[in-house]
Design an enzyme around this catalytic site. Structure first.
Site, short mmCIF file in Angstrom:
data_model
loop_
_atom_site.label_atom_id
_atom_site.label_comp_id
_atom_site.label_asym_id
_atom_site.label_seq_id
_atom_site.Cartn_x
_atom_site.Cartn_y
_atom_site.Cartn_z
N ARG A 50 36.64 61.34 3.17
CA ARG A 50 35.20 60.49 3.57
C ARG A 50 35.40 59.53 2.39
O ARG A 50 35.77 59.72 1.64
CB ARG A 50 34.15 61.49 3.31
CG ARG A 50 33.98 62.62 4.28
CD ARG A 50 32.83 63.38 4.04
NE ARG A 50 31.54 62.62 4.02
CZ ARG A 50 30.45 62.57 3.22
NH1 ARG A 50 30.93 63.33 2.12
NH2 ARG A 50 29.49 61.92 3.07
N CYS A 77 33.87 55.83 12.55
CA CYS A 77 33.68 56.07 11.35
C CYS A 77 33.09 57.53 11.08
O CYS A 77 33.85 58.31 10.93
CB CYS A 77 32.38 55.11 10.59
SG CYS A 77 32.35 54.89 9.00
N GLY A 129 27.46 56.96 10.90
CA GLY A 129 26.04 57.07 10.42
C GLY A 129 26.58 58.14 9.19
O GLY A 129 27.34 57.74 8.28
N GLU A 130 26.15 59.15 9.06
CA GLU A 130 26.48 60.22 7.79
C GLU A 130 26.86 61.67 8.54
O GLU A 130 26.17 62.29 9.31
CB GLU A 130 25.23 60.50 7.17
CG GLU A 130 25.25 61.46 6.05
CD GLU A 130 26.53 61.08 5.22
OE1 GLU A 130 26.54 60.10 4.61
OE2 GLU A 130 27.42 61.95 4.85
N SER A 131 28.19 61.77 8.36
CA SER A 131 28.91 62.79 9.44
C SER A 131 28.30 64.16 8.83
O SER A 131 28.26 65.20 9.79
CB SER A 131 30.50 62.94 8.91
OG SER A 131 30.76 62.91 7.36
N HIS A 166 33.42 49.99 12.56
CA HIS A 166 32.26 50.17 13.56
C HIS A 166 32.35 48.90 14.65
O HIS A 166 31.75 47.90 14.35
CB HIS A 166 31.14 49.81 12.48
CG HIS A 166 30.49 50.96 12.00
ND1 HIS A 166 29.61 51.99 12.09
CD2 HIS A 166 30.90 51.02 10.49
CE1 HIS A 166 29.55 52.83 11.17
NE2 HIS A 166 30.25 52.15 10.01
N GLU A 198 30.67 48.54 17.25
CA GLU A 198 29.40 48.60 17.70
C GLU A 198 28.61 47.78 16.77
O GLU A 198 27.33 47.33 17.41
CB GLU A 198 28.67 50.01 17.79
CG GLU A 198 28.12 50.48 16.57
CD GLU A 198 29.31 51.62 15.84
OE1 GLU A 198 30.63 51.11 15.80
OE2 GLU A 198 28.98 52.24 14.71
N ILE A 244 32.19 50.36 6.76
CA ILE A 244 31.23 50.74 5.74
C ILE A 244 31.32 52.29 5.12
O ILE A 244 31.20 53.04 6.21
CB ILE A 244 29.69 50.77 6.63
CG1 ILE A 244 29.38 49.24 7.02
CG2 ILE A 244 28.40 50.98 5.53
CD1 ILE A 244 28.31 49.07 8.09
N ARG A 245 31.73 52.22 3.96
CA ARG A 245 31.92 53.66 3.16
C ARG A 245 32.64 54.48 4.23
O ARG A 245 32.50 55.52 4.71
CB ARG A 245 30.91 54.34 3.02
CG ARG A 245 29.76 53.83 2.01
CD ARG A 245 28.56 54.31 1.70
NE ARG A 245 28.40 55.78 1.53
CZ ARG A 245 28.84 56.27 0.28
NH1 ARG A 245 29.06 55.68 -0.82
NH2 ARG A 245 28.70 57.52 0.11
N1 GLN Z 1 30.54 58.08 4.62
C1 GLN Z 1 29.73 58.17 5.84
C2 GLN Z 1 30.24 59.86 5.86
O1 GLN Z 1 30.91 60.58 5.26
C3 GLN Z 1 30.45 57.55 7.02
C4 GLN Z 1 29.82 56.22 6.85
C5 GLN Z 1 29.72 55.47 8.28
O2 GLN Z 1 29.81 56.03 9.24
N2 GLN Z 1 29.69 53.98 8.03
O3 GLN Z 1 29.75 60.32 6.95
#
Ligand code: GLN
Length: 244
Positions: A119, A89, A58-60, A214, A216, A150-151
């Site tokens: 990140r 992630c 997600g977004e940390s 990921h 999942e 993903i990122r």
């Molecule tokens: N770039 C996101 C972060 O810094 C992580 C991306 C992800 O979980 N797909 O949290």
């Protein structure tokens, strides 16, 4: 003395933001000898029921902020001292001890695994990609695991303290996927593996598991099976399982 083993194991999924529902679906599909009870963790009461925890992608920074607001940061830091945690992630970032390229003002971590991560470390050109992964320890080891990035963060360095459990690298990607012309860190002095740590995409430290991709988001349940069988079940004999 060993506790009598119960017929179930309770796995929590931090459900504040990100891909928690996808982890839930994967866990529901597992067919193991033990019944897997899933708890979506949104407050300490939920965490208290769990034998292990998954922190999703997600977004940390958002997950950390929401965890602080929910009063879960400290309880999770305590939790991981005795129970397994798997970070995928963004979850891997939370689980790390150090982060670079953090949002302005820094971000809070759980500091459960002795690694430094950056990140979005694969750079903007390959923000998202898929790569077949060879992973040590999965069922059907010759079948590559579909790695979805993903990122994703990259691992910059492994820095276990002398008293920490050793770190076991279980999967790497090709160095050609890394941003060119950029060496983010100097290699650790005591790093016996000359390969770039940034190629590491899955590792274990003791009972904890960290994946920068990921599992999942795939249809392949082998990583979820691995976590439960290899990281979680071995810890159950040494303490009593949670009540149903
Ligand atoms: N770039 C996101 C972060 O810094 C992580 C991306 C992800 O979980 N797909 O949290």
């Amino acid at each position: 003395m060993q506790q009598p083993s119960s017929d179930h194991v309770t796995i929590g999924i931090l459900a504040l933001q990100g891909a928690f529902a996808e982890h839930q679906v994967m866990l529901q599909k597992l067919s193991l000898k033990k019944r897997v009870i899933i708890v979506l963790v949104r407050q300490q009461e939920d965490l208290d029921k769990c034998d292990a925890l998954i922190i999703p992608g997600g977004e940390s920074t958002t997950i950390a902020l929401l965890a602080r607001l929910a009063g879960l940061l400290e309880p999770m830091r305590e939790f991981l001292k005795t129970k397994p945690v798997w970070g995928t992630c963004a979850g891997a970032i939370l689980l790390a001890r150090w982060v670079e390229n953090a949002k302005k003002g820094g971000q809070e971590l759980l500091e459960g695994v002795s690694v430094a991560v950056a990140r979005n470390g694969f750079g903007s050109q390959v923000e998202s990609f898929e790569a077949p992964l060879e992973v040590d320890g999965l069922r059907e080891p010759n079948r590559p695991f579909p790695g979805i990035f993903i990122r994703a963060p990259v691992v910059l360095a492994l820095r276990p303290a002398p008293a920490d459990p050793p770190i076991q690298i279980i999967s790497r990607v090709s160095a050609s996927l890394l941003p060119a012309g950029q060496t983010v860190v100097s290699p650790d002095e005591d790093d016996t593996d000359p390969r770039d740590p940034r190629t590491i995409v899955a590792l274990r430290q003791g009972m904890h598991l960290l994946t920068t991709f990921h599992p999942e988001l795939t249809k392949d349940d082998r990583f979820h099976e691995y976590f439960v069988k290899e990281c979680v079940l071995p810890t159950l004999g040494s303490r009593s399982s949670s009540p149903a």
